[in-house]
Design an enzyme around this catalytic site. Structure first.
Site, PDB file in Angstrom:
ATOM      1  N   SER A   1      15.229  21.703 -16.322  1.00 28.76           N
ATOM      2  CA  SER A   1      13.930  22.832 -16.579  1.00 28.76           C
ATOM      3  C   SER A   1      14.563  23.924 -17.202  1.00 28.76           C
ATOM      4  CB  SER A   1      13.394  22.895 -15.219  1.00 28.76           C
ATOM      5  OG  SER A   1      12.507  24.071 -15.132  1.00 28.76           O
TER       6      SER A   1
ATOM      7  N   LYS B   1      16.250  22.152 -11.342  1.00 28.54           N
ATOM      8  CA  LYS B   1      15.723  20.715 -11.429  1.00 28.54           C
ATOM      9  C   LYS B   1      16.367  19.720 -12.159  1.00 28.54           C
ATOM     10  CE  LYS B   1      11.522  20.197 -11.358  1.00 28.54           C
ATOM     11  NZ  LYS B   1      10.815  19.528 -10.596  1.00 28.54           N
TER      12      LYS B   1
ATOM     13  N   HIS C   1       0.828  -1.187  -0.029  1.00 30.68           N
ATOM     14  CA  HIS C   1      -0.041  -0.099   0.035  1.00 30.68           C
ATOM     15  C   HIS C   1       0.838   1.183  -0.157  1.00 30.68           C
ATOM     16  CE1 HIS C   1      -3.447  -2.774   1.281  1.00 30.68           C
ATOM     17  NE2 HIS C   1      -2.310  -3.113   2.058  1.00 30.68           N
TER      18      HIS C   1
ATOM     19  N   GLU D   1       9.972   8.378 -17.101  1.00 32.69           N
ATOM     20  CA  GLU D   1       8.821   9.164 -17.346  1.00 32.69           C
ATOM     21  C   GLU D   1       8.274   8.794 -18.639  1.00 32.69           C
ATOM     22  OE1 GLU D   1       8.203  13.302 -15.943  1.00 32.69           O
ATOM     23  OE2 GLU D   1       9.739  12.838 -14.590  1.00 32.69           O
TER      24      GLU D   1
END
Ligand code: ARG
Length: 474
Positions: free
Chosen positions: A284, A290, A163, A297
């Site tokens: 970024s 970043k 979980h 992804e």
């Protein structure tokens, strides 16, 4: 008058009375994507011609002319000099027309006892066989990378989750070996689907077979197919082998996507379990700090595309009556894109996984935060004679005690643990709690105790990695 006729219509010629519009020509053509099958098309044609010559259907001199012509065509295609023509609709007619240009009548004889229907089915099977073999190798490389990092981290503690809540300590190696298992099953699925890909449709001709004395076993042998297909109608129409490949690819990508999700979570500052090499990340344009895990992804995103292709092919097939229908021309782009996505993803992932940088201290700290050894404590009480449900209750109380004290179970002294478990209330003696019991609460103790096939004990993880290497010859 005659110059309004396109070359395409010349292919079936006399039957037609009016030219096709440019739009319809483009709509019905497949050459701009099926030219990718050219090498396989030539391979299939050469085997067919050899069989025809051996059967006495064409002369040996025709076969030689076809071989010479095809050789030249292959050279032209490889050199990027072949002139693909929309007017000639697809890869098959383009190559055949060029062959006839080069060698005359022998080129016109190649199509004896054959149809584009069994020809294209053969081409796709040759293509997919080649690609499933390549994908099998790539899967092995990825599994090897996972095994390598797992071996390095066979004893690196991390929280195992259920979980997405800290559950029990595991090792990072054990976690990675779970993915090695998934990808090994993907490998098995590819091997299995190859068996059904590797049948020869040539000889089915348009749908009903041919009147020429062909030898399908011989063509199958020449193309290294396991056997000819058994029913001509089935041979030219079904694409279940391609659907099966897309299904195996979808499952494979589902696994890639799960791994990607974990890499992304692990790399976020909240977890900070790992870092990925810069070459798999991007920055970024506005936030200078970043470093984003773009590759995982994108892999997670591209998984959707592969699932979509599977749905597309299933839907393409579901309404088709026997035998060949032009719908099937739509099988190629989804199939090609599935292959390209899977091949690129696996290639990149093998390298990226090898480069995972492990932040072992953070993993350890996170494991200590979640009472990960609570089950070990309950198990230890059971081994001292308490029924499991009572032990579960006692340990739940101890966890609540630690919550209030803001400490971990492993930090409690014997006296504190006695206090926390409140064994007397459940009718048991406090003497069950001693130093030995406290030792069970360490992370290492917990890992050591799970010492069986499939368990997270570091020696078991090492053994699992070694066995995987042996099974797959890595
Ligand atoms: N380009 C076609 C395809 O991909 C080849 C077979 C065409 N057959 C036909 N009867 N029109 O399926």
């Amino acid at each position: 008058m005659s110059n309004q006729w396109s070359k395409k219509q010349e292919a079936w010629s006399a039957r037609f009375n009016e030219p096709m519009s440019e739009l319809v020509k483009r709509y019905t053509a497949s050459v701009f994507f099926d030219k990718r099958l050219a090498e396989f098309d030539i391979q299939g044609s050469l085997a067919h011609a050899t069989m025809l010559a051996e059967a006495g259907v064409i002369a040996d001199t025709d076969l030689q002319a076809i071989q010479t012509g095809m050789n030249q065509i292959l050279g032209e295609i490889k050199a990027g000099e072949f002139e693909w023509q929309l007017d000639l609709e697809d890869v098959h007619l383009n190559i055949e027309r060029r062959l006839t240009q080069l060698v005359g009548d022998a080129g016109k004889r190649l199509h004896t006892g054959r149809s584009r229907n069994d020809q294209v089915a053969t081409d796709i099977r040759l293509f997919l066989r080649h690609e499933t073999d390549r994908i099998q190798d790539l899967l092995k490389n990825l599994i090897k990378a996972l095994v390598t990092v797992a071996e390095r981290n066979h004893a690196t503690v991390m929280p195992g989750f259920t979980h997405l809540q800290v559950a029990q300590p595991v090792t990072f190696g054990h976690h990675l070996m779970a993915y090695a298992e998934m990808f090994e099953r993907d490998l098995e699925r590819m091997q299995d689907c190859r068996k059904r890909i590797n049948r020869l449709p040539l000889g089915a001709a348009a749908l009903a077979g041919t009147t020429f004395p062909i030898n399908r076993n011989r063509t199958a042998e020449l193309l290294e197919f396991d056997a000819p297909t058994r029913n001509s109608l089935d041979s030219v129409s079904d694409r279940d082998f391609a659907i099966e490949f897309c299904s195996a690819s979808s499952i494979l990508m589902m696994h890639v996507s799960r791994l990607s999700e974990e890499l992304i979570i692990w790399m976020s500052q909240r977890y900070a379990f790992i870092d990925l090499p810069d070459r798999f990340c991007t920055g970024s344009s506005i936030m200078p700090q970043k470093k984003n895990p773009d590759v995982p992804e994108l892999a997670r995103g591209k998984t959707g595309r592969v699932f979509g292709h599977l749905m597309g092919l299933l839907t393409l097939m579901k309404g088709q009556p026997l035998a060949y229908n032009k719908d099937n021309q739509e099988d190629k782009e989804p199939l090609f894109d599935t292959v390209d996505t899977v091949v690129d993803t696996l290639t990149i992932f093998a390298e990226m996984v090898e480069g995972i940088q492990v932040k072992a201290e953070n993993m350890r700290a996170a494991t200590l935060e979640g009472y990960a050894t609570a089950t070990d404590l309950a198990d230890a009480l059971v081994k001292r004679g308490m029924p499991f449900r009572d032990a579960h209750e006692a340990v739940a109380r101890a966890v609540r005690y630690c919550d209030v004290q803001q400490c971990g179970l492993e930090q409690l002294t014997v006296a504190q643990l006695q206090d926390a478990l409140k064994l007397a209330e459940l009718g048991y003696s406090d003497e069950l709690v001693n130093d030995e019991l406290c030792a069970v609460l360490t992370l290492e103790g917990s890992l050591q105790a799970r010492n069986h096939i499939g368990g997270t004990n570091p020696e078991q993880v090492k053994a699992a990695a070694a066995e995987t290497r042996k099974r797959l010859g890595l």
